[in-house]
Design an enzyme around this catalytic site. Structure first.
Site, short mmCIF file in Angstrom:
data_model
loop_
_atom_site.label_atom_id
_atom_site.label_comp_id
_atom_site.label_asym_id
_atom_site.label_seq_id
_atom_site.Cartn_x
_atom_site.Cartn_y
_atom_site.Cartn_z
CB ILE A 102 -0.94 0.02 1.23
CG1 ILE A 102 -1.89 -1.18 1.19
CG2 ILE A 102 -1.74 1.32 1.29
CD1 ILE A 102 -2.79 -1.30 2.41
CB CYS A 103 0.91 4.28 0.21
SG CYS A 103 1.33 6.03 0.08
CB SER A 104 5.67 4.83 0.73
OG SER A 104 5.20 4.73 2.05
#
Length: 315
Positions: A102-104
């Site tokens: 998720i995301c970074s």
């Protein structure tokens, strides 16, 4: 029961961590049984989550019997995971475990070598950094999530929820996923290929550059049908020299830069007014609604109508 392990690293983003926990924990099969067993694991017993510290009940050994491993984002994506974490993720991948970020959290998978040669995404603001740090990864900043089969990546926090619903749909079908979406007050129909709805700003000219006042003038007059010749006259140079300087200092051509400015203005109007698309196209300087729709899709990755629905659904 499907085993989901959420791997929490130091400086984990709390929302990214809580999203898979909440979504998978609440998911029920048609007979009412829980669809997933969810555990949070970490390399260390305590995890820095910014404003608070959390305790993980399981260590990295929990990855050994996981069906799916979720890696949430961290506040410092440039900080590489420890060799122990990398080894645990690689071992899980070798066993065929499904791994998602998720995301970074995509940076963690990339650092472990799990994305080499694959297409991946992350939050649009970190996409350039991911591409520079991991050239073997094909970074696509314009989608919500990417499903490579065993390895999946997603963009920002909201896109992480889309990814979780996508995994539920893969595992148990659309009906179960739709129930999970309703519990999250979330539409199920946002597909991974949908744009992140962010137009990344072009490189601006360096401070003090001779292009700075010209760019301001172009932005102020973006609603006019400017030509390269007219812009060159304003800059006091030839069209050829102007184009060369633009490429050197902004990474694009004068007209491409201008089109993006017009799309920026159109985004604002789509978000804040009920003007018809045809009127917006005229106001921002496109010659026709058809040309406007085509350029908007190329820059924003979606249609003007879809963009408006996403940001004006309450109107």
């Amino acid at each position: 029961m499907h085993n989901v392990v959420v791997l929490a690293l130091d400086q984990v983003i709390p929302f990214d961590l809580s999203t898979p926990i909440e979504v998978f924990t609440r998911t029920r099969l048609p007979d009412g049984r829980p669809a997933y067993r969810v555990r949070v694991c970490s390399e260390h017993a305590e995890v820095d989550a910014g404003h608070f510290t959390l305790r993980a009940d399981w260590g990295l050994a929990a990855l050994a019997d996981a069906d799916t491993v979720i890696v949430p984002g961290t506040a410092d994506p440039a900080r590489p995971p420890s060799p122990t974490v990398r080894a645990a993720l690689c071992a899980a991948a070798a066993r065929g475990t499904r791994i998602a970020s998720i995301c970074s959290g995509t940076f963690v998978l990339a650092a472990a070598g799990l994305l080499d040669g694959l297409r991946a995404t992350t939050h649009w603001a970190a996409a350039d950094r991911l591409a520079a740090a991991h050239p073997a990864v094909e970074v696509d900043p314009d989608v919500l999530y990417v499903d490579n089969g065993q390895v999946l990546t997603s963009a920002g926090a909201a896109a992480g929820l889309d990814l979780c619903l996508h995994l539920i749909r893969r595992d148990h079908g659309s009906a179960v996923a739709a129930d999970a979406a309703r519990l999250s007050v979330m539409p199920l129909e946002r597909e991974g290929g949908q744009a992140q709805f962010v137009v990344r700003r072009e490189r601006t000219a360096p401070a003090g550059s001779r292009l700075e006042p010209l760019l301001r003038w172009m932005a102020d007059h973006a609603d006019r049908p400017l030509t390269v010749a007219e812009i060159a006259v304003r800059a006091g140079t030839s069209p050829r020299t102007l184009t060369r300087r633009f490429r050197e200092q902004t990474g694009t051509t004068p007209l491409q830069w201008l089109h993006r400015q017009r799309v920026h203005q159109a985004q604002h109007l789509l978000e804040t007014t009920d003007h018809p698309v045809e009127r917006i196209a005229e106001r921002v300087g496109f010659g026709s609604p058809t040309a406007f729709r085509d350029r908007f899709r190329r820059v924003a990755g979606t249609s003007p109508q879809a963009y408006r629905r996403a940001f004006q659904g309450h109107r």
